[in-house]
Write a protein that holds these residues in place. Structure first.
Motif, PDB file in Angstrom:
ATOM      1  N   GLY A   1      -1.460  12.253   5.442  1.00 53.01           N
ATOM      2  CA  GLY A   1      -0.664  11.039   5.601  1.00 53.01           C
ATOM      3  C   GLY A   1      -0.077  10.902   6.992  1.00 53.01           C
ATOM      4  O   GLY A   1      -0.109   9.821   7.593  1.00 53.01           O
TER       5      GLY A   1
ATOM      6  N   GLY B   1       2.157   5.940   2.405  1.00 52.06           N
ATOM      7  CA  GLY B   1       2.207   6.079   0.954  1.00 52.06           C
ATOM      8  C   GLY B   1       2.068   7.515   0.493  1.00 52.06           C
ATOM      9  O   GLY B   1       2.530   7.881  -0.590  1.00 52.06           O
ATOM     10  N   ALA B   2       1.405   8.346   1.320  1.00 51.16           N
ATOM     11  CA  ALA B   2       1.287   9.773   1.003  1.00 51.16           C
ATOM     12  C   ALA B   2       2.543  10.540   1.381  1.00 51.16           C
ATOM     13  O   ALA B   2       2.709  11.701   0.984  1.00 51.16           O
TER      14      ALA B   2
ATOM     15  N   PHE C   1      -1.828   7.985  -6.562  1.00 48.23           N
ATOM     16  CA  PHE C   1      -3.026   8.712  -6.138  1.00 48.23           C
ATOM     17  C   PHE C   1      -2.655   9.856  -5.204  1.00 48.23           C
ATOM     18  O   PHE C   1      -3.294  10.915  -5.210  1.00 48.23           O
ATOM     19  N   ALA C   2      -1.606   9.645  -4.388  1.00 41.64           N
ATOM     20  CA  ALA C   2      -1.102  10.745  -3.563  1.00 41.64           C
ATOM     21  C   ALA C   2      -0.551  11.849  -4.447  1.00 41.64           C
ATOM     22  O   ALA C   2      -0.746  13.042  -4.172  1.00 41.64           O
TER      23      ALA C   2
ATOM     24  N   VAL D   1      -1.443   3.182   3.898  1.00 38.20           N
ATOM     25  CA  VAL D   1      -2.039   4.290   3.143  1.00 38.20           C
ATOM     26  C   VAL D   1      -1.406   5.614   3.560  1.00 38.20           C
ATOM     27  O   VAL D   1      -1.044   6.453   2.726  1.00 38.20           O
TER      28      VAL D   1
ATOM     29  N   LEU E   1       0.830  -1.205   0.000  1.00 40.59           N
ATOM     30  CA  LEU E   1       0.000   0.000   0.000  1.00 40.59           C
ATOM     31  C   LEU E   1       0.865   1.256   0.000  1.00 40.59           C
ATOM     32  O   LEU E   1       0.482   2.285  -0.569  1.00 40.59           O
ATOM     33  N   TYR E   2       2.012   1.189   0.649  1.00 36.40           N
ATOM     34  CA  TYR E   2       2.974   2.300   0.641  1.00 36.40           C
ATOM     35  C   TYR E   2       3.294   2.725  -0.792  1.00 36.40           C
ATOM     36  O   TYR E   2       3.428   3.911  -1.087  1.00 36.40           O
TER      37      TYR E   2
ATOM     38  N   PRO F   1      -8.751  12.039  -8.089  1.00 36.34           N
ATOM     39  CA  PRO F   1      -7.887  10.857  -8.146  1.00 36.34           C
ATOM     40  C   PRO F   1      -7.743  10.282  -9.547  1.00 36.34           C
ATOM     41  O   PRO F   1      -6.798   9.549  -9.819  1.00 36.34           O
TER      42      PRO F   1
ATOM     43  N   THR G   1      -1.821  16.963   1.550  1.00 38.31           N
ATOM     44  CA  THR G   1      -1.560  15.537   1.396  1.00 38.31           C
ATOM     45  C   THR G   1      -0.586  15.046   2.458  1.00 38.31           C
ATOM     46  O   THR G   1      -0.772  13.971   3.052  1.00 38.31           O
TER      47      THR G   1
ATOM     48  N   VAL H   1      -0.449   3.573  -3.079  1.00 37.26           N
ATOM     49  CA  VAL H   1      -1.042   4.880  -2.816  1.00 37.26           C
ATOM     50  C   VAL H   1      -0.295   5.993  -3.553  1.00 37.26           C
ATOM     51  O   VAL H   1      -0.859   7.065  -3.828  1.00 37.26           O
TER      52      VAL H   1
END
Length: 426
Positions: free
Chosen positions: A86, A119-120, A69-70, A116, A62-63, A222, A82, A66
């Motif tokens: 995060g 990941g941002a 999309f981040a 998640v 997920l890191y 997104p 953002t 995401v």
């Protein structure tokens, strides 16, 4: 009064880089913490190695997933918002994990929610900051920000390993949560959205020639990530970068970052000493990746990547056959550490050259997805190999062979693209 004229003040881009470095450092510390917690969780709850590895693998996946999309959020609602979102997810999920009692609690907190959130605050953030705030020295700054992930291990791992002595794991969760929480007001205070908010141009850019940047829209968009991916998949360069970055993840945080402490434990090395080994790698990666950024500003990034992957593959192939004594492990840590994530600056440069400044950050986010898929495969796969075969040796040999293959890809000249440099001047 001349001492305080705008020309003599520190450029705000340098402050933004410093805060971003800290945010990436803490995010990397969070992602490295499961490696420290693996043995304490196994002892405390009786969970098997594969179950614990699955949560680490999911968080790593997920890191990366995401990331694009981040990047789209950074375009639509802004870099600052953002980052704050995060960090809030990272702080909340790790703090709540203190009360977990079942494997799915660990998967939800350290796998899903923190994955998640982190990941941002990942490499895609560094790419966005570099593109928005720097007109020159982009490779060097990207190298420095990339090195922050290694510095996260350098600072966090020995301390977290010390906190986990005797099988304790809650102090690790508390420390990571506190570090994330402390960064939130720092980002809110010191990170402007764009250079124009401070009445300046990008670092190294002539204010008279600077083009006004369109402010981020407040609507969440997104689908920008999907649109950019649709354009990128038509390019062979995208698949070369994604495939080789898959190998990068497979051979770094997925395997070494997650399992090195446990691998050393199989050879009778205490967790604190093993964490110190990772810290030594982190120290030398801080040097190696920053140097890689400097080299990326001056040399063909494809040749650099061929060298980096080749050296990494050879070091991983050699590791299972050394005696795990202090001298041999120190040599490995230095040799491998210099190359830990030195691949990031040249990969970002190739993305910028082939996809242009508008799409480059989002496309790099998708390339980073491949990186984290590779890392997730290694994090989970190495745990299964260790459980089924009783040894990590096959996992390290397989990873080393993949790195050598990635080196061969760039030695054959792949990744050249159409030859047009669409990026902003570096």
């Amino acid at each position: 009064m001349a001492r305080f004229s705008p020309s003599r003040r520190m450029h705000p881009a340098l402050v933004v880089v410093a805060v971003t470095f800290l945010a990436l450092l803490v995010s990397a510390g969070l992602r490295s913490a499961p490696g420290v917690m693996m043995l304490p969780l196994e002892l405390h709850f009786g969970w098997d190695r594969a179950t614990i590895s699955f949560s680490a693998a999911l968080g790593i996946l997920l890191y990366g997933l995401v990331g694009p999309f981040a990047a789209a959020l950074m375009v639509s609602v802004g870099i600052k918002r953002t980052m704050l979102g995060g960090l809030a997810l990272m702080a909340g999920s790790t703090f709540a994990s203190q009360w977990m009692s079942a494997p799915w609690h660990y998967v939800l907190s350290w796998g899903v929610i923190s994955g998640v959130g982190s990941g941002a605050v990942a490499s895609v953030l560094g790419a966005a900051v570099v593109n928005r705030w720097f007109a020159t020295r982009q490779g060097l700054v990207m190298g420095l920000l990339s090195a922050s992930t290694a510095t996260g291990a350098l600072i966090f791992l020995p301390f977290l390993a010390w906190l986990s002595e005797g099988g304790a794991w809650r102090p690790v969760a508390q420390m990571v949560s506190l570090a994330c929480l402390l960064l939130i007001p720092l980002v809110a205070w010191l990170v402007p959205e764009r250079p124009q908010d401070r009445g300046t141009a990008r670092f190294g850019e002539d204010p008279a020639q600077a083009t006004a940047e369109v402010p981020p829209r407040q609507a969440v968009r997104p689908w920008l990530a999907i649109e950019a991916l649709g354009r990128a998949i038509r390019s062979p360069v995208f698949w070369v970068l994604s495939g080789t970055f898959f190998v990068c993840g497979l051979t770094t945080n997925g395997l070494v970052g997650t399992h090195m402490i446990a691998f050393c434990g199989d050879h009778g090395i205490a967790p604190v000493a093993a964490a110190g080994l990772l810290s030594l790698m982190g120290f030398f990666d801080l040097i190696g990746t920053t140097a890689s950024g400097w080299l990326t500003d001056r040399y063909d990034p494809r040749r650099l990547l061929a060298i980096y992957y080749g050296l990494r593959g050879l070091s991983l192939l050699a590791l299972p056959f050394i005696d795990f004594g202090p001298v041999s492990l120190t040599i490995f840590a230095i040799f491998y550490g210099l190359d830990w994530i030195a691949t990031v600056p040249p990969t970002v440069k190739l993305a910028s050259q082939n996809f242009g400044p508008q799409d480059a950050t989002i496309i790099f986010g998708w390339v980073l997805v491949a990186h984290q898929i590779g890392a997730a495969v290694a994090a989970f796969g190495a745990g299964v190999i260790r459980q089924e075969m009783g040894s990590y040796m096959p996992a390290f040999v397989i990873a080393g062979l993949f790195a050598v293959l990635a080196s061969a890809v760039f030695l054959t000249g792949m990744g050249r693209g159409d030859g047009r440099d669409k990026a902003a001047p570096a």
